[in-house]
Design a protein around this motif. Structure first.
Motif, PDB file in Angstrom:
ATOM      1  N   ASN A  71       2.223   1.844  -3.493  1.00  0.00           N
ATOM      2  CA  ASN A  71       1.175   2.313  -4.416  1.00  0.00           C
ATOM      3  C   ASN A  71       0.918   3.810  -4.264  1.00  0.00           C
ATOM      4  O   ASN A  71       0.498   4.469  -5.223  1.00  0.00           O
ATOM      5  CB  ASN A  71      -0.120   1.532  -4.194  1.00  0.00           C
ATOM      6  N   ARG A  72       1.169   4.324  -3.085  1.00  0.00           N
ATOM      7  CA  ARG A  72       0.920   5.754  -2.847  1.00  0.00           C
ATOM      8  C   ARG A  72       1.925   6.657  -3.559  1.00  0.00           C
ATOM      9  O   ARG A  72       1.726   7.874  -3.641  1.00  0.00           O
ATOM     10  CB  ARG A  72       0.923   6.054  -1.340  1.00  0.00           C
TER      11      ARG A  72
ATOM     12  N   GLU B 235       0.823  -1.213   0.000  1.00  0.00           N
ATOM     13  CA  GLU B 235       0.000   0.000   0.000  1.00  0.00           C
ATOM     14  C   GLU B 235       0.860   1.267   0.000  1.00  0.00           C
ATOM     15  O   GLU B 235       0.509   2.255  -0.656  1.00  0.00           O
ATOM     16  CB  GLU B 235      -0.926   0.012   1.233  1.00  0.00           C
TER      17      GLU B 235
END
Length: 247
Positions: A60-61, A57
């Motif tokens: 992905n940011r 996550e």
């Protein structure tokens, strides 16, 4: 694949390391495996490049879903070799004036320190490979561009840099509250390197022990310490004052 100050993808990061790019930190997807990933991890460890294992996550940011589990942050400036810089400074005839930052982690503090160092004629700033603040856009902005004018050196261990400076005839002064000596009582007109510590913990005990002198700033208020960039400015300008009075 590259985007501004970031590089995405395993092979792209491997090529960047081999090309000698100044990489501040590499984020690796936690649990990722495979021969190419192992090659990258081995390369990063060998080159002592700061890396961190993070969940998918977080990667992905960064805004690119094709990162293959790897994102590298590239420094906007190159780094100098410490031994070469010290030798060049001594050979120039200038009185050596260096600054070591032991785990200063806030990028804005880092930028403010660089700005003051440039204004006071510091020959080089020495930072650790791991644990210190990276050179980011905020660092560049806070330094008012001074980051492009002051040589920066990255070293595996600050303590080893302390020993090298001492072996080169440069006294090392640690800025700390854990002493009775005042910075105003030290002879700073001779070759000097000043050590500033982390915002929360100060200078590590091993570096305090290795320093030639420990010095503090006199405090009259109820707050026990100054912001590290402000304290650094006082130490640097006291050095300038003594050197101007001697000349």
């Amino acid at each position: 694949m590259q985007k501004d100050n970031q590089i995405f993808g395993i092979r792209a990061v491997i090529e960047a390391v081999h090309a000698g790019r100044s990489i501040d930190k590499v984020f690796l997807q936690r649990g990722l495996k495979g021969p190419l990933f192992s090659e990258l991890e081995t390369l990063l460890r060998r080159e002592q490049i700061n890396m961190s294992f993070v969940p998918l996550e977080k990667l992905n940011r960064f805004g690119n879903k094709n990162h293959q589990g790897v994102v590298a942050h590239i420094s906007p400036v190159g780094f100098h070799d410490l031994e070469n810089l010290v030798m060049q400074t001594i050979e120039s005839g200038d009185t050596p004036f260096f600054l070591l930052l032991d785990q200063v982690s806030d990028v804005r503090n880092f930028g403010a320190i660089i700005r003051t160092a440039e204004c006071t004629g510091v020959h080089g700033i020495i930072v650790p490979n791991k644990g210190g603040a990276p050179v980011t856009a905020d660092t560049v902005k806070t330094s008012a561009g001074a980051v492009f004018n002051v040589p920066l050196c990255k070293v595996p261990h600050i303590k080893d840099a302390v020993f090298y400076l001492q072996a080169s005839g440069i006294q090392v002064v640690a800025a700390t509250e854990k002493t009775d000596a005042s910075v105003y009582d030290l002879p700073l007109s001779q070759p000097t390197a000043i050590v500033m510590g982390a915002e929360d913990k100060g200078i590590s005990p091993s570096i305090l022990k290795a320093a030639d002198h420990k010095a503090k700033l006199p405090m009259s208020g109820n707050i026990g310490s100054l912001n590290v960039s402000v304290a650094c400015g006082v130490f640097l300008y006291e050095t300038v004052r003594q050197r101007q009075n001697k000349s």
